[in-house]
Design an enzyme around this catalytic site. Structure first.
Site, PDB file in Angstrom:
ATOM      1  N   ARG A  99       0.882  -1.180   0.000  1.00  8.87           N
ATOM      2  CA  ARG A  99       0.000   0.000   0.000  1.00  8.87           C
ATOM      3  C   ARG A  99       0.907   1.213   0.000  1.00  8.87           C
ATOM      4  NH1 ARG A  99      -5.384   1.335   3.498  1.00  8.87           N
ATOM      5  NH2 ARG A  99      -6.138  -0.088   1.899  1.00  8.87           N
ATOM      6  N   HIS A 126      -7.305   1.023  -6.497  1.00 12.79           N
ATOM      7  CA  HIS A 126      -7.509   0.087  -5.388  1.00 12.79           C
ATOM      8  C   HIS A 126      -8.210  -1.158  -5.955  1.00 12.79           C
ATOM      9  CE1 HIS A 126      -7.741  -1.372  -1.430  1.00 12.79           C
ATOM     10  NE2 HIS A 126      -8.628  -0.557  -0.886  1.00 12.79           N
ATOM     11  N   GLN A 129     -10.189  -3.790  -3.775  1.00 10.24           N
ATOM     12  CA  GLN A 129     -11.481  -3.318  -3.287  1.00 10.24           C
ATOM     13  C   GLN A 129     -12.577  -3.551  -4.334  1.00 10.24           C
ATOM     14  OE1 GLN A 129     -12.368  -1.746  -0.157  1.00 10.24           O
ATOM     15  NE2 GLN A 129     -14.359  -2.302  -1.005  1.00 10.24           N
ATOM     16  N   ASP A 218     -17.348   7.274  -1.363  1.00 14.61           N
ATOM     17  CA  ASP A 218     -16.092   7.117  -0.616  1.00 14.61           C
ATOM     18  C   ASP A 218     -15.788   8.477   0.011  1.00 14.61           C
ATOM     19  OD1 ASP A 218     -13.606   6.271   0.347  1.00 14.61           O
ATOM     20  OD2 ASP A 218     -12.603   6.417  -1.598  1.00 14.61           O
ATOM     21  N   CYS A 258     -16.501   1.781   0.409  1.00 17.40           N
ATOM     22  CA  CYS A 258     -15.339   0.916   0.674  1.00 17.40           C
ATOM     23  C   CYS A 258     -14.939   0.933   2.143  1.00 17.40           C
ATOM     24  CB  CYS A 258     -14.174   1.330  -0.210  1.00 17.40           C
ATOM     25  SG  CYS A 258     -13.745   3.067  -0.056  1.00 17.40           S
ATOM     26  N   ARG A 286     -13.642  -8.924   1.004  1.00 15.81           N
ATOM     27  CA  ARG A 286     -12.225  -8.669   0.745  1.00 15.81           C
ATOM     28  C   ARG A 286     -11.426  -9.936   1.056  1.00 15.81           C
ATOM     29  NH1 ARG A 286     -10.347  -3.402   1.076  1.00 15.81           N
ATOM     30  NH2 ARG A 286      -8.408  -4.353   0.350  1.00 15.81           N
TER      31      ARG A 286
HETATM   32  N1  NVA Z   1     -10.078   6.736  -1.331  1.00 17.33           N
HETATM   33  C1  NVA Z   1      -9.714   6.245  -0.019  1.00 17.33           C
HETATM   34  C2  NVA Z   1      -9.948   4.782   0.030  1.00 17.33           C
HETATM   35  C3  NVA Z   1      -9.667   4.145   1.381  1.00 17.33           C
HETATM   36  C4  NVA Z   1      -9.921   2.678   1.373  1.00 17.33           C
HETATM   37  C5  NVA Z   1      -8.258   6.589   0.271  1.00 17.33           C
HETATM   38  O1  NVA Z   1      -7.420   6.429  -0.614  1.00 17.33           O
HETATM   39  O2  NVA Z   1      -7.977   7.035   1.380  1.00 17.33           O
HETATM   40  N1   CP Z   2     -11.428  -0.283   2.210  1.00 16.07           N
HETATM   41  C1   CP Z   2     -10.149  -0.355   2.658  1.00 16.07           C
HETATM   42  O1   CP Z   2      -9.196  -0.581   1.892  1.00 16.07           O
HETATM   43  O2   CP Z   2     -10.027  -0.186   4.000  1.00 16.07           O
HETATM   44  P1   CP Z   2      -8.657   0.014   4.791  1.00 16.07           P
HETATM   45  O3   CP Z   2      -8.085   1.338   4.351  1.00 16.07           O
HETATM   46  O4   CP Z   2      -9.036   0.005   6.238  1.00 16.07           O
HETATM   47  O5   CP Z   2      -7.729  -1.094   4.434  1.00 16.07           O
END
Ligand code: NVA
Ligand code: CP
Length: 321
Positions: A99, A126, A129, A218, A258, A286
């Site tokens: 990540r 992502h 997801q 989101d 998400c 997931r």
């Molecule tokens: N768009 C959000 C998704 C988190 C799962 C982020 O990147 O923070």
């Molecule tokens: N939806 C998702 O990826 O959640 P986290 O950021 O908690 O991993």
């Protein structure tokens, strides 16, 4: 050649359905151990609950050993280059899940690692997801060609992955976002050019929500954009998924997010916690879908349709090497 999963477009034709069928089988029990004796390194530059936990648990259930590496201890970009981290982890482990803030870091990791690399979220996309989201729509009987998916809010990493999904599965995808908050232009252009799905980018959320089968949202401020929070709150006022918006959608519309969610911002509490919401199915899935993905990536020989008893004995010859 090793196979990375950096984008949904790394999936081959027909692989989506194969993964879902494998996820169905894996959901039935934990006897299948394709990761036995394998180590999976998880590099996380950003916080995570769902992604980290579902991967760590999934790796355990598949017989493998996850090594979690928080940003502070690896220091990609400060202590060590992504390229060197990729080379090094290839000597210790059989797969890397990462990540990252910048998608380029993933590309550099993947280019220099001799083992598969999985995108666990970047600023660009992502894919894990949206893979689980599609599986969740299938579970709820919503997956039919032309399904109308309306995303209300920021044209962010989730939206980019939905656009990539629209190249794999025919749908009607609508993004309702304020001007200046659209998706990645290259991915949008690619999805439009693919012609597989009907794609619309609009500003009016009410018009977008008309007859929607799926309403998705989101956070307005993604991880890494914290400095823009005040401006974003202003720009996205009027883009909340609430009962007024849900009233425009199909009466059986499902609501997706998400997570994590901010009740009272991008979604009202009554909608997030209401009967149309399937957000915790998304989160649970997931685990199942990522397990299917990892099993496939560690050994992508055909597994779907393998009789369950072979999995239960753990003697499936496909995974004996
Ligand atoms: N768009 C959000 C998704 C988190 C799962 C982020 O990147 O923070
Ligand atoms: N939806 C998702 O990826 O959640 P986290 O950021 O908690 O991993």
């Amino acid at each position: 050649m090793k196979k990375d999963f950096l984008s949904l477009l790394d999936l081959g034709q027909g692989e989506l359905n194969d993964l879902f069928e494998l996820a169905d089988e894996l959901k039935l029990g934990n006897h299948f151990k394709p990761l036995e004796g394998k180590v999976v390194a998880l590099i996380f530059q950003k916080p995570s609950l769902r992604t980290r936990v579902s991967f760590e648990i999934g790796i355990h259930q598949l017989g493998g050993y996850p090594v979690f590496l928080p940003h502070e201890s690896v220091g990609i970009g400060s202590r060590e280059s992504a390229a060197d981290a990729g080379r090094l982890l290839s000597r210790y482990s059989q797969m890397v899940i990462a990540r990252v803030f910048e998608h380029n870091v993933l590309l550099e990791l993947a280019e220099n690692a001799s083992i598969p690399v999985v995108n666990a979220l970047s600023d660009l996309s992502h894919p894990c997801q949206v893979l689980a989201d599609m599986y969740t729509l299938r579970q709820h009987g919503k997956l039919r060609p032309g399904v109308k998916v309306v995303f209300v809010g920021d044209g962010n990493n989730i939206v980019n992955s939905w656009l990539e999904m629209s190249m794999l599965y025919p749908m009607h995808f609508v993004l309702a976002a304020p001007a200046g908050y659209g998706p990645d232009p290259k991915i949008l252009q690619q999805a439009m050019a693919a012609g597989r799905s009907r794609i619309e980018i609009v500003e009016d959320p009410m018009a977008a929500a008309h007859d929607a089968d799926v309403l998705y949202t989101d956070v307005w401020t993604s991880m890494g954009q914290e400095e823009e929070q005040v401006a974003r709150k202003k720009a996205f006022a009027g883009y909340q998924v609430d009962f007024r918006l849900l009233g425009e959608a199909d009466r059986d519309c499902v609501v997706m997010h998400c997570l994590p969610a901010h009740r009272g911002e991008e979604i009202s509490a009554d909608v997030l916690d209401g009967k149309h919401s399937i957000v915790f199915d998304q989160a649970e899935n997931r685990l199942h879908v990522q397990k299917a993905l990892l099993a496939r990536m560690i050994d992508n020989r055909a597994l779907v349709g393998a009789p369950l008893q072979y999995m239960e004995t753990g003697e499936l010859p496909l995974f004996s090497s």
